[in-house]
Design a protein around this motif. Structure first.
Motif, short mmCIF file in Angstrom:
data_model
loop_
_atom_site.label_atom_id
_atom_site.label_comp_id
_atom_site.label_asym_id
_atom_site.label_seq_id
_atom_site.Cartn_x
_atom_site.Cartn_y
_atom_site.Cartn_z
N SER A 161 0.83 -1.20 0.00
CA SER A 161 0.00 0.00 0.00
C SER A 161 0.86 1.26 0.00
CB SER A 161 -0.95 0.01 1.20
OG SER A 161 -0.22 -0.04 2.42
N SER A 162 0.20 2.39 -0.18
CA SER A 162 0.92 3.66 -0.26
C SER A 162 1.22 4.26 1.11
CB SER A 162 0.12 4.66 -1.11
OG SER A 162 -1.18 4.86 -0.59
N ASP A 163 1.02 3.50 2.19
CA ASP A 163 1.49 3.92 3.51
C ASP A 163 2.87 3.34 3.80
OD1 ASP A 163 0.89 1.29 3.95
OD2 ASP A 163 -0.63 1.64 5.48
N ASP A 201 11.72 2.20 3.63
CA ASP A 201 12.40 3.40 4.09
C ASP A 201 11.91 4.66 3.37
OD1 ASP A 201 13.38 2.74 1.65
OD2 ASP A 201 15.50 2.86 2.19
N GLY A 202 10.70 4.63 2.85
CA GLY A 202 10.17 5.86 2.26
C GLY A 202 9.63 5.73 0.86
N HIS A 222 8.72 2.47 -4.27
CA HIS A 222 9.04 3.64 -5.07
C HIS A 222 10.41 4.23 -4.74
CE1 HIS A 222 7.48 6.42 -8.05
NE2 HIS A 222 8.05 7.40 -7.40
N SER A 223 11.05 3.68 -3.72
CA SER A 223 12.40 4.13 -3.37
C SER A 223 13.46 3.35 -4.14
CB SER A 223 12.63 3.97 -1.87
OG SER A 223 12.47 2.62 -1.47
N SER A 224 13.07 2.72 -5.27
CA SER A 224 13.98 1.93 -6.11
C SER A 224 14.59 0.77 -5.34
CB SER A 224 15.08 2.82 -6.70
OG SER A 224 14.52 3.86 -7.48
N THR A 225 13.81 0.18 -4.45
CA THR A 225 14.30 -0.89 -3.59
C THR A 225 13.49 -2.16 -3.83
OG1 THR A 225 14.87 0.74 -1.89
CG2 THR A 225 14.76 -1.57 -1.20
N ILE A 226 14.17 -3.30 -3.84
CA ILE A 226 13.51 -4.60 -3.84
C ILE A 226 13.83 -5.27 -2.52
CG2 ILE A 226 15.46 -5.60 -5.14
CD1 ILE A 226 13.49 -7.68 -6.24
N LEU A 240 17.62 -4.66 -1.18
CA LEU A 240 18.65 -4.23 -2.11
C LEU A 240 18.17 -2.94 -2.76
CD1 LEU A 240 21.30 -4.77 -3.69
CD2 LEU A 240 19.92 -6.03 -5.36
N LYS A 241 18.88 -1.86 -2.50
CA LYS A 241 18.55 -0.57 -3.12
C LYS A 241 19.28 -0.47 -4.44
CE LYS A 241 17.75 2.98 -0.53
NZ LYS A 241 16.37 3.33 -0.93
#
Length: 371
Positions: A161-163, A201-202, A222-226, A240-241
């Protein structure tokens, strides 16, 4: 790898039938178009036009051959093919915001639907009244549900979710199924029980996916993290960012190989072999070969007039997709979201050999993967 175009409009979502001879897509509007494959071409054979809002989710049940759709009109329909005509049945969702995603359970006796109402609706068919009912999972979701995926046991349900949270809930409906046994995620599973809540983390959690065994769960934000959490190892989270633009979709190709895609217009391969061992493998794409051509004097002055430059610039990307592998769910500003979708085309969840993606460029790409 195969590239297919369905027009100039973005393809917002897609789903395949059981034998992959038909595909249901939405061209970013209120309609669902069903295409039949004949040779190398796709021919439109049906249009589903019941929704009054933009389509935000499609899923096609392979065994029962039923299609479920949801849209920003706050409705969902279950479509059944009778006498070569797709007939809709309205689902009683009881939500006051746009629906955002929908997913059949593995046994196809229920489906889950996310919405901007901070609710997950688990819907099932009630034979006595001949309609589709829904039960709501509300707490502790604090924002729009963007993605869903079912555990192979047909009970557990992952939600992003977007939270900034990824959660795992129990979707057990005692009226239609037997009491589930214990899993690595937990043993007590009454409806709505939360078995995992893991923050990022955001970044919005755009996509979630269980592994074929169901023992691990991957999600992208959306923080480019998997990130991957391993239920068999005390729900340890490995992240992994990446250095790429945000990833919007994630899919397990087998128990250890993962593919993710998003704003970079191409899928990336990752490998997870255990806690602390999440690695980037490489890009799954064929770069386009751009050839320079000699420019005539007339083309020279045309470029000077139109672009204020004398260069013969090529704006094509070096990827098969020319825009984000993503879906735009339209609605009021508070309900809009970018999402993405990767679907299995060949193989099963334990060994995927082909998968498909759709993008804002109006194209669908079928990708080959060698294990």
């Amino acid at each position: 790898m195969s590239l297919y175009s369905f027009g100039l409009d973005p393809v917002s979502c897609h789903a395949w039938n059981k034998d992959r001879t038909q595909i249901a897509i939405s061209p970013n509007n209120t309609e669902v178009h069903i295409y039949q494959k004949s040779g190398k071409e796709w021919t439109k054979i049906h249009e589903l036009t019941q929704h009054s809002g933009r389509i935000t989710g499609i899923d096609w049940a392979p065994i029962s051959n039923r299609i479920v759709t949801c849209a920003s009109d706050r409705n969902a329909y279950v479509w059944t093919l009778k006498d070569r005509v797709w007939k809709p049945t309205l689902v009683l969702l009881r939500i006051n915001r746009a629906a955002t995603c929908v997913k059949w359970s593995p046994l196809e006796n229920k489906f889950a639907l996310g919405s901007g109402a901070r609710i997950i609706s688990v819907c099932y068919f009630e034979k006595e009244n001949d309609w589709w009912l829904s039960k709501h999972i509300k707490k502790p979701i604090r924002s729009t549900v963007l993605s869903l995926d079912w555990h192979p046991n047909n009970i557990l349900l992952a939600a992003g979710s977007s939270d900034f949270q990824c959660r795992v809930f129990s979707g057990y409906i005692k009226d239609i199924e037997e009491k589930p046994g214990p899993t690595a995620w937990g043993s007590k599973m009454p409806f709505g029980e939360m078995l995992l809540e893991q923050g990022d983390d955001g970044g919005w959690v755009h996509s979630v996916c269980f592994s074929p065994s169901g023992n691990s769960l991957a999600w992208v934000s959306h923080s480019s993290t998997i990130l991957v959490t391993d239920a068999a190892n005390k729900k340890t989270v490995t992240q992994l960012k990446t250095e790429y633009l945000p990833l919007l979709a994630v899919l397990y190709l087998n128990e250890t190989e993962i593919v993710a895609a998003g704003h970079d217009c191409c899928p990336y391969q990752f490998s997870y072999t255990g806690p602390g061992s999440l690695k980037y493998i490489g890009k799954i794409d064929l770069p386009k070969q751009n050839s320079k051509v000699n420019m005539s004097a007339m083309q020279h002055f045309r470029n000077l007039d139109k672009r204020a430059t004398t260069e013969n610039e090529n704006t094509d990307l070096e990827t098969l997709h020319q825009n984000s592998i993503s879906v735009f769910h339209s609605g009021p500003p508070s309900q809009s979201a970018l999402q993405s979708q990767l679907c299995i085309v060949e193989g099963d969840r334990s060994k995927v050999t082909k998968f498909s993606s759709v993008g804002l460029d109006g194209d669908m790409v079928v990708w080959d993967f060698k294990h």
